[in-house]
Motif scaffolding. Structure first.
Motif, PDB file in Angstrom:
ATOM      1  N   THR A   1     -12.756  67.151  62.208  1.00  9.06           N
ATOM      2  CA  THR A   1     -11.448  67.815  62.179  1.00  9.06           C
ATOM      3  C   THR A   1     -10.663  67.502  60.921  1.00  9.06           C
ATOM      4  N   ILE A   2     -11.186  66.636  60.058  1.00  6.70           N
ATOM      5  CA  ILE A   2     -10.463  66.262  58.831  1.00  6.70           C
ATOM      6  C   ILE A   2     -10.544  67.413  57.824  1.00  6.70           C
ATOM      7  N   THR A   3      -9.390  67.849  57.332  1.00  9.21           N
ATOM      8  CA  THR A   3      -9.342  68.891  56.311  1.00  9.21           C
ATOM      9  C   THR A   3      -8.479  68.391  55.155  1.00  9.21           C
ATOM     10  N   GLY A   4      -8.465  69.147  54.079  1.00 12.28           N
ATOM     11  CA  GLY A   4      -7.613  68.781  52.965  1.00 12.28           C
ATOM     12  C   GLY A   4      -8.283  67.926  51.916  1.00 12.28           C
TER      13      GLY A   4
ATOM     14  N   TRP B   1     -11.414  64.886  50.630  1.00  8.07           N
ATOM     15  CA  TRP B   1     -11.599  63.441  50.762  1.00  8.07           C
ATOM     16  C   TRP B   1     -12.311  62.919  49.514  1.00  8.07           C
TER      17      TRP B   1
ATOM     18  N   GLN C   1      -5.225  64.011  52.614  1.00  6.99           N
ATOM     19  CA  GLN C   1      -3.991  64.523  53.198  1.00  6.99           C
ATOM     20  C   GLN C   1      -3.845  64.195  54.677  1.00  6.99           C
ATOM     21  N   GLU C   2      -4.809  63.551  55.278  1.00  5.27           N
ATOM     22  CA  GLU C   2      -4.734  63.213  56.689  1.00  5.27           C
ATOM     23  C   GLU C   2      -5.168  61.776  56.891  1.00  5.27           C
ATOM     24  N   GLU C   3      -5.087  61.319  58.124  1.00  8.11           N
ATOM     25  CA  GLU C   3      -5.527  59.983  58.470  1.00  8.11           C
ATOM     26  C   GLU C   3      -6.578  60.069  59.577  1.00  8.11           C
ATOM     27  N   PHE C   4      -7.517  59.138  59.540  1.00  2.00           N
ATOM     28  CA  PHE C   4      -8.535  59.092  60.584  1.00  2.00           C
ATOM     29  C   PHE C   4      -7.909  58.704  61.919  1.00  2.00           C
ATOM     30  N   ASP C   5      -8.361  59.391  62.969  1.00  3.23           N
ATOM     31  CA  ASP C   5      -7.946  59.025  64.325  1.00  3.23           C
ATOM     32  C   ASP C   5      -8.813  57.862  64.787  1.00  3.23           C
TER      33      ASP C   5
ATOM     34  N   PRO D   1      -9.655  60.272  53.440  1.00  2.00           N
ATOM     35  CA  PRO D   1      -9.093  61.632  53.341  1.00  2.00           C
ATOM     36  C   PRO D   1      -7.845  61.627  52.457  1.00  2.00           C
TER      37      PRO D   1
END
Length: 542
Positions: free
Chosen positions: A3-6, A8, A54-58, A52
């Protein structure tokens, strides 16, 4: 990470000990390649970190029913009867045992009630797995462990069910044989083979025989020298595919599609090559490779019974004996070939009335010379106890060894399992993607019909895409099999001055990426893909 976008980037730590800063690993113009990762990680000695942009790992734990656990082995908790993946079960058992120990231990009234109800309840039910009758109160517990052949609960009246009896109960079709074989692979160790693609058959046989630190009973792991590919299944399947095909050519003779028998080769017999061939055939069936379905009927029967039966005129492929049989059948005067007939073991009168007996003697002589090769092949098939299963399930295993079963891949098999990621319907990109898929189907059908100029085949395309050239032997594998198709619309933007680029295949992930700028016209597509297959068979990408 799905689900990671943006975007890495990869990072690596500086030298030294303790707390260290991370520095970015700069990507190449086409992104991270296998050589870039290999160089940055020091050939796998330095850990790399994915970050990543622009996002962070869940970092929350995945739920028990997450899709990521779908293919992992599972087991049932004996306290709460909940089925969980083994990785989660280890933690769950501690919590479940702790909660159980917190409960009051005074459960005697309950035990008394259960015992009384068991005495009153005389109804029985049939287990859906082993088809045996059990008391209704025991049926659920028995059915939960009935699939575990070695379980002490797989018994009746206190006597354990023998392995042979359980095999006969459970193996009802060809797929059951393959599943049983897969359970016999010892995954506690790896049988590692590092081999060059040059002289693959010769080098593979030598390394297989070496067996220094492990044996073929363990999980096979293959590395091709000079290639960065990591074996998650595709390399193993490609190695087994090449070895089975090579052994068929090296050790067996006959017409394709009509069955083959062992060559009369005493030097291969003395080197133990037929024994190795048997082990490779067994490992191929157990670990996802092709079935050695090219033997003649009488060869398969001899492997299991030791008797020479079902030998026909069409089973003789020796030029010497074929010409002798033809001479006996067509000549009225057999005096010119008396010495040859006697050398075949015929001791009766040599005349026209005994032509059938003479021909039969020649057939038996031709086959008998090869029985010693078949006996050594049988020794190799003892791997995983395969030969014992074959003897008890002769007809079920016949299709895995005897020529006639259709395990070949055709164009429909590949095209029907394509899973393309398409652009928005009606867009120009969608139209290009559709045209490329049509070109791919036309290319496969041209190879299938034999009208292509390139000396390629549909199974070779399948092997290029997935590592194996045969149909999946298990129905579950055929149903889950798919080839993900991606389309690269931006290669000209990334590399404005380039004139050609080729499809990129990830055999382990079973995915292919087509560059749309070079594959729209069929002539360009055909030349592009044919070149990629011929020159890009190695596992050079991670």
């Amino acid at each position: 990470m799905m689900t990671i976008t943006g975007g890495w980037l990869l990072y690596k730590s500086a030298g030294g000990h303790g707390r260290r800063n991370l520095s970015v690993v700069p990507p190449e113009s086409e992104g991270y390649t296998g050589s870039t990762i290999r160089s940055a990680s020091g050939a796998g000695k330095t850990m790399l970190y994915i970050a990543p942009l622009q996002e962070e790992f869940d970092l929350e734990p995945l739920p028990d029913n997450s899709q990521e656990f779908s293919h992992m082995p599972k087991a049932e908790c004996k306290n709460c009867f909940k089925i969980l993946p083994l990785q989660i079960l280890a933690l769950h058992v501690k919590q479940c045992n702790a909660s159980k120990s917190d409960k009051p231990s005074d459960s005697e009234p309950e035990v008394t009630e259960v015992v009384l109800s068991c005495e009153k309840n005389t109804k029985e039910g049939k287990c859906p797995i082993c088809q045996k009758n059990y008391p209704a109160m025991e049926l659920e517990l028995h059915a939960s462990v009935c699939g575990d052949w070695a379980s002490p609960l797989s018994c009746r009246g206190g006597s354990p069910v023998g392995l042979e009896e359980q095999q006969n109960e459970k193996i009802t079709c060809e797929e059951d044989v393959l599943r049983w074989l897969a359970t016999r692979v010892d995954k506690s160790k790896e049988f590692c083979i590092c081999v060059s693609r040059m002289n693959l058959l010769e080098r593979g046989l030598m390394l297989w025989q070496r067996q220094k630190n492990s044996s073929p009973v363990n999980l096979l792991k293959v590395t091709f020298i000079g290639e960065a590919g990591i074996d998650t299944g595709a390399l193993r399947k490609e190695f087994l595919t090449e070895m089975v095909a090579g052994l068929e050519t090296l050790l067996f003779e006959g017409e394709d599609g009509k069955g083959k028998m062992p060559k009369y080769s005493l030097n291969d017999l003395d080197s133990g090559i037929f024994r190795v061939a048997g082990e490779i055939f067994a490992a191929s069936l157990a670990q996802g490779g092709p079935a050695p379905a090219f033997l003649q009927e009488w060869c398969y029967d001899f492997l299991l019974t030791g008797d020479l039966k079902n030998i026909t005129r069409n089973d003789v492929h020796d030029m010497e004996f074929s010409s002798l049989i033809k001479m006996v059948e067509e000549s009225s005067d057999l005096s010119s070939c008396t010495e040859q007939i006697i050398s075949c073991g015929y001791t009766g009168p040599i005349n026209e009335e005994n032509k059938d007996k003479i021909t039969r003697a020649i057939l038996l002589h031709s086959a008998a010379r090869r029985t010693v090769m078949l006996r050594q092949l049988r020794e190799g098939l003892q791997l995983y106890g395969l030969i014992d299963v074959m003897e008890r399930n002769r007809e079920l295993c016949r299709g895995l060894f005897v020529a006639g079963a259709d395990h070949n891949v055709d164009s429909y098999y590949i095209v029907s399992h394509l899973a393309p990621t398409m652009s928005e319907t009606g867009s120009q990109r969608h139209a290009r993607e559709t045209q490329i898929l049509n070109n791919f189907q036309d290319f496969l059908q041209e190879l299938e019909d034999g009208t292509a100029e390139d000396a390629l085949s549909v199974p070779e395309v399948m092997q290029w895409l997935t590592g194996q050239s045969h149909r999946h032997l298990l129905l579950s594998e055929r149903e889950n099999f798919k080839i993900t198709v991606h389309f690269d619309h931006t290669c000209m933007e990334r590399m404005p001055s380039h004139t050609i680029c080729y499809p990129v295949v990830s055999a382990c992930a079973q995915a292919i990426t087509f560059p749309t700028a070079h594959c729209v016209h069929y002539s360009d597509f055909k030349n592009n893909v044919a070149t990629a297959i011929k020159c890009g068979a190695g596992f050079h990408r991670l």
